[in-house]
Design a protein around this motif. Structure first.
Motif, PDB file in Angstrom:
ATOM      1  N   ILE A   1       9.704  40.495  18.083  1.00  0.00           N
ATOM      2  CA  ILE A   1       9.825  41.746  19.074  1.00  0.00           C
ATOM      3  C   ILE A   1      11.291  41.824  19.404  1.00  0.00           C
ATOM      4  CG2 ILE A   1       9.140  42.298  21.430  1.00  0.00           C
ATOM      5  CD1 ILE A   1       6.991  43.006  19.472  1.00  0.00           C
ATOM      6  N   ASN A   2      11.704  40.582  19.790  1.00  0.00           N
ATOM      7  CA  ASN A   2      13.103  40.629  20.381  1.00  0.00           C
ATOM      8  C   ASN A   2      13.907  41.333  19.353  1.00  0.00           C
ATOM      9  OD1 ASN A   2      12.468  39.268  22.518  1.00  0.00           O
ATOM     10  ND2 ASN A   2      12.569  37.004  21.855  1.00  0.00           N
ATOM     11  N   VAL A   3      14.129  40.840  17.967  1.00  0.00           N
ATOM     12  CA  VAL A   3      14.760  41.329  16.938  1.00  0.00           C
ATOM     13  C   VAL A   3      14.756  42.953  17.143  1.00  0.00           C
ATOM     14  CG1 VAL A   3      15.236  41.547  14.584  1.00  0.00           C
ATOM     15  CG2 VAL A   3      14.674  39.352  15.488  1.00  0.00           C
ATOM     16  N   ALA A   4      13.497  43.287  17.000  1.00  0.00           N
ATOM     17  CA  ALA A   4      13.266  44.831  16.985  1.00  0.00           C
ATOM     18  C   ALA A   4      14.076  45.515  18.292  1.00  0.00           C
ATOM     19  CB  ALA A   4      11.757  45.348  16.816  1.00  0.00           C
ATOM     20  N   GLN A   5      13.936  44.721  19.396  1.00  0.00           N
ATOM     21  CA  GLN A   5      14.435  45.455  20.542  1.00  0.00           C
ATOM     22  C   GLN A   5      15.666  45.547  20.438  1.00  0.00           C
ATOM     23  OE1 GLN A   5      15.718  42.898  23.352  1.00  0.00           O
ATOM     24  NE2 GLN A   5      16.720  45.129  24.224  1.00  0.00           N
ATOM     25  N   HIS A   6      16.521  44.416  20.054  1.00  0.00           N
ATOM     26  CA  HIS A   6      18.021  44.449  19.928  1.00  0.00           C
ATOM     27  C   HIS A   6      18.408  45.645  18.973  1.00  0.00           C
ATOM     28  CE1 HIS A   6      18.896  41.053  22.684  1.00  0.00           C
ATOM     29  NE2 HIS A   6      18.014  40.398  21.826  1.00  0.00           N
ATOM     30  N   PHE A   7      17.631  45.562  17.852  1.00  0.00           N
ATOM     31  CA  PHE A   7      17.991  46.581  16.794  1.00  0.00           C
ATOM     32  C   PHE A   7      17.894  47.935  16.987  1.00  0.00           C
ATOM     33  CE2 PHE A   7      17.151  49.201  12.774  1.00  0.00           C
ATOM     34  CZ  PHE A   7      18.080  48.660  11.927  1.00  0.00           C
ATOM     35  N   LEU A   8      16.824  48.464  17.784  1.00  0.00           N
ATOM     36  CA  LEU A   8      16.492  49.575  18.322  1.00  0.00           C
ATOM     37  C   LEU A   8      17.293  49.825  19.410  1.00  0.00           C
ATOM     38  CD1 LEU A   8      12.528  49.660  17.773  1.00  0.00           C
ATOM     39  CD2 LEU A   8      13.976  50.563  16.365  1.00  0.00           C
ATOM     40  N   THR A   9      17.874  49.149  20.272  1.00  0.00           N
ATOM     41  CA  THR A   9      18.612  49.403  21.318  1.00  0.00           C
ATOM     42  C   THR A   9      19.988  49.831  20.807  1.00  0.00           C
ATOM     43  OG1 THR A   9      17.735  47.737  22.911  1.00  0.00           O
ATOM     44  CG2 THR A   9      19.874  48.365  23.281  1.00  0.00           C
ATOM     45  N   TRP A  10      20.336  49.245  19.685  1.00  0.00           N
ATOM     46  CA  TRP A  10      21.731  49.913  19.083  1.00  0.00           C
ATOM     47  C   TRP A  10      21.465  51.180  18.618  1.00  0.00           C
ATOM     48  CZ3 TRP A  10      25.273  45.757  16.294  1.00  0.00           C
ATOM     49  CH2 TRP A  10      25.479  44.715  17.136  1.00  0.00           C
ATOM     50  N   VAL A  11      20.395  51.261  17.994  1.00  0.00           N
ATOM     51  CA  VAL A  11      20.194  52.481  17.469  1.00  0.00           C
ATOM     52  C   VAL A  11      19.897  53.572  18.099  1.00  0.00           C
ATOM     53  CG1 VAL A  11      18.388  53.802  15.817  1.00  0.00           C
ATOM     54  CG2 VAL A  11      19.034  51.764  15.115  1.00  0.00           C
ATOM     55  N   GLY A  12      19.032  53.295  19.150  1.00  0.00           N
ATOM     56  CA  GLY A  12      18.846  54.384  20.468  1.00  0.00           C
ATOM     57  C   GLY A  12      20.082  54.946  21.039  1.00  0.00           C
ATOM     58  N   LEU A  13      20.841  54.008  21.483  1.00  0.00           N
ATOM     59  CA  LEU A  13      22.322  54.295  22.073  1.00  0.00           C
ATOM     60  C   LEU A  13      22.923  55.153  21.238  1.00  0.00           C
ATOM     61  CD1 LEU A  13      23.101  50.868  23.835  1.00  0.00           C
ATOM     62  CD2 LEU A  13      22.615  53.080  25.056  1.00  0.00           C
ATOM     63  N   SER A  14      23.162  54.798  20.071  1.00  0.00           N
ATOM     64  CA  SER A  14      24.191  55.464  19.243  1.00  0.00           C
ATOM     65  C   SER A  14      23.636  56.795  18.810  1.00  0.00           C
ATOM     66  CB  SER A  14      24.376  54.710  17.960  1.00  0.00           C
ATOM     67  OG  SER A  14      23.185  54.411  17.393  1.00  0.00           O
ATOM     68  N   ALA A  15      22.150  56.930  18.575  1.00  0.00           N
ATOM     69  CA  ALA A  15      21.897  58.360  18.379  1.00  0.00           C
ATOM     70  C   ALA A  15      21.767  59.232  19.205  1.00  0.00           C
ATOM     71  CB  ALA A  15      20.367  58.096  17.738  1.00  0.00           C
ATOM     72  N   SER A  16      21.470  58.748  20.419  1.00  0.00           N
ATOM     73  CA  SER A  16      21.553  59.606  21.780  1.00  0.00           C
ATOM     74  C   SER A  16      23.090  60.105  22.103  1.00  0.00           C
ATOM     75  CB  SER A  16      21.164  58.653  23.062  1.00  0.00           C
ATOM     76  OG  SER A  16      21.131  59.575  24.071  1.00  0.00           O
ATOM     77  N   SER A  17      23.916  59.188  21.964  1.00  0.00           N
ATOM     78  CA  SER A  17      25.223  59.689  22.304  1.00  0.00           C
ATOM     79  C   SER A  17      25.781  60.815  20.973  1.00  0.00           C
ATOM     80  CB  SER A  17      26.286  58.388  22.111  1.00  0.00           C
ATOM     81  OG  SER A  17      25.869  57.484  23.036  1.00  0.00           O
ATOM     82  N   LEU A  18      25.611  60.369  19.679  1.00  0.00           N
ATOM     83  CA  LEU A  18      26.001  61.262  18.974  1.00  0.00           C
ATOM     84  C   LEU A  18      25.237  62.428  18.802  1.00  0.00           C
ATOM     85  CD1 LEU A  18      26.118  58.664  15.608  1.00  0.00           C
ATOM     86  CD2 LEU A  18      27.962  59.853  17.106  1.00  0.00           C
ATOM     87  N   SER A  19      23.953  62.817  19.308  1.00  0.00           N
ATOM     88  CA  SER A  19      23.244  63.842  19.463  1.00  0.00           C
ATOM     89  C   SER A  19      23.806  64.724  20.637  1.00  0.00           C
ATOM     90  CB  SER A  19      21.710  63.679  20.020  1.00  0.00           C
ATOM     91  OG  SER A  19      21.207  63.015  18.613  1.00  0.00           O
ATOM     92  N   LEU A  20      24.420  64.124  21.516  1.00  0.00           N
ATOM     93  CA  LEU A  20      25.294  64.992  22.555  1.00  0.00           C
ATOM     94  C   LEU A  20      26.388  65.732  22.222  1.00  0.00           C
ATOM     95  CD1 LEU A  20      25.277  65.576  25.740  1.00  0.00           C
ATOM     96  CD2 LEU A  20      26.675  63.336  25.774  1.00  0.00           C
ATOM     97  N   ILE A  21      26.964  64.868  21.080  1.00  0.00           N
ATOM     98  CA  ILE A  21      27.977  65.856  20.443  1.00  0.00           C
ATOM     99  C   ILE A  21      27.537  66.929  19.825  1.00  0.00           C
ATOM    100  CG2 ILE A  21      29.742  65.685  18.484  1.00  0.00           C
ATOM    101  CD1 ILE A  21      30.178  62.680  19.246  1.00  0.00           C
ATOM    102  N   LEU A  22      26.333  66.882  19.084  1.00  0.00           N
ATOM    103  CA  LEU A  22      25.842  68.046  18.209  1.00  0.00           C
ATOM    104  C   LEU A  22      25.510  69.136  19.325  1.00  0.00           C
ATOM    105  CD1 LEU A  22      23.487  66.385  15.784  1.00  0.00           C
ATOM    106  CD2 LEU A  22      25.852  67.078  15.576  1.00  0.00           C
ATOM    107  N   LEU A  23      25.064  68.809  20.633  1.00  0.00           N
ATOM    108  CA  LEU A  23      24.778  69.793  21.811  1.00  0.00           C
ATOM    109  C   LEU A  23      25.813  70.381  22.131  1.00  0.00           C
ATOM    110  CD1 LEU A  23      22.071  68.012  23.913  1.00  0.00           C
ATOM    111  CD2 LEU A  23      21.753  70.034  22.880  1.00  0.00           C
ATOM    112  N   ASN A  24      27.062  69.688  22.380  1.00  0.00           N
ATOM    113  CA  ASN A  24      28.104  70.250  22.749  1.00  0.00           C
ATOM    114  C   ASN A  24      29.033  71.158  21.481  1.00  0.00           C
ATOM    115  OD1 ASN A  24      29.601  69.428  25.396  1.00  0.00           O
ATOM    116  ND2 ASN A  24      28.480  67.519  24.809  1.00  0.00           N
ATOM    117  N   ALA A  25      28.849  70.712  20.376  1.00  0.00           N
ATOM    118  CA  ALA A  25      29.297  71.362  18.968  1.00  0.00           C
ATOM    119  C   ALA A  25      28.468  72.704  19.059  1.00  0.00           C
ATOM    120  CB  ALA A  25      29.154  70.556  17.975  1.00  0.00           C
TER     121      ALA A  25
END
Length: 336
Positions: free
Chosen positions: A110-134
């Protein structure tokens, strides 16, 4: 305190014989402990409340994508960003807060999944914001060619590519063993010879997307401000249509400013802390509170994003709230 630690839980071990920071007359260890615990309980409750709003936004986004109203890309990118935020507030942040408060003791997977998905969620959310602006940049820069340049297929493909790229990058960090797991992966410790990988991740997935989105948003703001009369003529002098389209842009602009204000301070501070480590005795309690507050702001970004969505975007507003406030903006208004 190890400055390369992802998890600052060691700061909360107040029963140690030696203080972990330099106290002052007004800022003691007890005051710091109460402040941090209060903020963590606030974040925990806010995560659960925000999750319901994010599910609402996701359902509405899917609804508008299926309608094929001509603005599918906006809803696809918003869905992608909200999905990243939902991943954080519904699983990653609650697990982290409950674990740090010692309410639960998750198993290692569970801890491994939490750390892994935190990185994925943060990066995907930030990059999606770039797509919205584009997306908005293309609309305001090339209004006549927008429909041909931006299609729903391209939008879905870009969103899927962003998520695939995030998973691959985070997987590579794990595969290359850039850090070590301690205490059933409760903490991730960056290895001294792998700090570069963390800096690359922080810059490419957090700092660069935020600054890029900010630059694009400011540019669009200048375009919108200088061409407001032209935009009005293109919409047949319909003040409602123009106001609705501009409101869409202002939502993206507000989200961008909020993202920059909540994500960048901790990332920049953390990089500086890793490049210039200090001994525990040199750290003041005020510095620790500042570090934790910046970290909490990162969580606030995903928590408050759906609130901005349902209050600014006409299509995502609650109908009962619009009636309560006497708003004339229809939630079903079509815009691009």
């Amino acid at each position: 305190m190890d400055p390369l630690a992802f998890d600052n839980s060691s700061l909360m071990e107040l029963e140690e014989e030696e203080p972990i920071c330099a106290e002052s007359a007004f800022l003691t260890m007890r005051v710091m402990e109460n402040y941090l615990k209060s903020f963590e309980y606030f974040l925990l409750v806010s995560c659960f409340l925000s999750t319901f709003l994010q599910i609402y936004v996701l359902v509405k986004a899917v609804k508008y994508i299926r309608r094929a109203t001509g603005d599918e890309c906006l809803h696809v990118f918003l869905l992608s960003m909200t999905l990243g935020d939902l991943l954080l507030t519904s699983f990653c942040y609650p697990i982290e807060q409950l674990r740090e408060q010692e309410i639960i003791k998750p198993p290692q997977w569970i801890n491994v999944a939490q750390h892994f998905l935190t990185w994925v969620g943060l990066s995907a959310s930030s990059l999606s914001l770039i797509l919205l602006n584009a997306d908005k940049l293309l609309y305001f820069k090339f209004p006549l060619r927008y429909a041909n340049m931006v299609t729903s297929f391209k939008g879905v493909s870009l969103a899927l590519f962003v998520w695939f790229g995030c998973f691959v990058f985070v997987f590579l960090c794990w595969y290359l063993e850039c850090f070590t797991c301690e205490d059933d992966c409760r903490q991730l410790m960056i290895l001294p010879n792998k700090v570069v990988m963390y800096i690359v991740f922080t810059v490419s997935a957090c700092i660069a997307p935020s600054l890029t989105s900010l630059g694009v948003a400011i540019y669009i703001l200048n375009v919108v401000t200088s061409h407001r009369s032209k935009l009005s003529d293109e919409n047949g002098n319909s003040s409602h249509a123009l106001a609705t389209r501009l409101r869409t842009f202002y939502f993206i602009f507000m989200t961008t400013i909020f993202t920059v204000g909540t994500l960048l301070p901790y990332r920049i501070y953390n990089i500086q802390r890793q490049l210039s480590p200090r001994e525990s005795g040199e750290i003041s309690c005020g510095s620790i509170i500042f570090s934790w507050t910046c970290l909490y702001f990162v969580s606030l970004n995903a928590i408050l994003n759906p609130i901005i969505t349902v209050t600014v975007l006409p299509q995502y507003r609650f109908r009962w709230l619009c009636k309560k406030l006497g708003s004339n903006s229809s939630p079903a208004a079509v815009y691009v």
